[in-house]
Design an enzyme around this catalytic site. Sequence first.
Site, mmCIF file in Angstrom:
data_model
loop_
_atom_site.group_PDB
_atom_site.id
_atom_site.type_symbol
_atom_site.label_atom_id
_atom_site.label_comp_id
_atom_site.label_asym_id
_atom_site.label_seq_id
_atom_site.Cartn_x
_atom_site.Cartn_y
_atom_site.Cartn_z
ATOM 1 N N ASP A 14 1.051 -2.029 -4.758
ATOM 2 C CA ASP A 14 2.331 -2.319 -4.132
ATOM 3 C C ASP A 14 2.389 -1.505 -2.837
ATOM 4 O O ASP A 14 1.573 -0.601 -2.624
ATOM 5 C CB ASP A 14 3.448 -1.924 -5.099
ATOM 6 C CG ASP A 14 4.821 -2.058 -4.490
ATOM 7 O OD1 ASP A 14 5.134 -3.137 -3.961
ATOM 8 O OD2 ASP A 14 5.577 -1.067 -4.530
ATOM 9 N N ASP A 16 5.872 -0.657 -0.598
ATOM 10 C CA ASP A 16 7.082 0.167 -0.486
ATOM 11 C C ASP A 16 7.327 0.943 -1.775
ATOM 12 O O ASP A 16 7.419 0.354 -2.855
ATOM 13 C CB ASP A 16 8.298 -0.711 -0.194
ATOM 14 C CG ASP A 16 8.150 -1.481 1.105
ATOM 15 O OD1 ASP A 16 8.531 -0.951 2.150
ATOM 16 O OD2 ASP A 16 7.626 -2.613 1.065
ATOM 17 N N ASP A 177 5.367 1.172 -8.295
ATOM 18 C CA ASP A 177 6.412 2.156 -8.563
ATOM 19 C C ASP A 177 7.592 1.592 -9.325
ATOM 20 O O ASP A 177 8.510 2.342 -9.663
ATOM 21 C CB ASP A 177 6.926 2.728 -7.239
ATOM 22 C CG ASP A 177 7.648 1.669 -6.416
ATOM 23 O OD1 ASP A 177 7.019 0.639 -6.100
ATOM 24 O OD2 ASP A 177 8.832 1.856 -6.086
#
Length: 221
Positions: A14, A16, A177
């Site tokens: 990922d 961001d 995240d």
Amino acid sequence: MHPILHDIRLVAFDLDGTLVDSVPDLAAAADAALAELGLAPQGEARVRDWVGNGSLMLMARALEGARGEVPDEALLARAHAGFLDHYGRAPSARTRLYPGVREALAALDARGLPLALVTNKPSAFIAPLLEAFDLDGHFALCLGGDSLAAKKPDPAPLLHVAAHFDVAPSACLMVGDSRHDIEAGRAAGFRTLAVPYGYNHGEPVALSRPDGTVESLAELV
């Protein structure tokens, strides 16, 4: 090498909240778009909990926060266009690379593992961000939230990555995240690894039961 990489032949990341902390720039663009509509800024703290489902959903949440009600399609379209305009002018001005990212990507590259980037961010913003941090040479494939018909938590982007590299999903690792990363990875048959420092709508990502967790990506290598 971290044990979670055993028998892994492809790693998808990922962006961001995993590789970069982009909330300061996202919040600045969102607040600028709201200001153009005569609405109050929502600030970094609130935007941090709204990131993860793409820019359209970010602005829907920002409008609801500013107005106290779900926006109609026309207002959302105006706000989203304003956000894209402001964010596109300076997508990396306040964004920072998380510790350990550069070392992890370089080491995985050195091991010969193909790396992919799978984000819900609009694809137009991926290259400028990666280039700003000199990370663009690490990824053999980058997918944004508008690259395919579906985005995370749908498994389609990850299945596309596995097929692109002709690697079985069971030999792929998804690193992210948020619960959307973990859900997408699990649904695609990927192994999953979470970092706890990013954006997960105010909830610990451990609640999503990833296969592993690291405090820093440097722990991978």
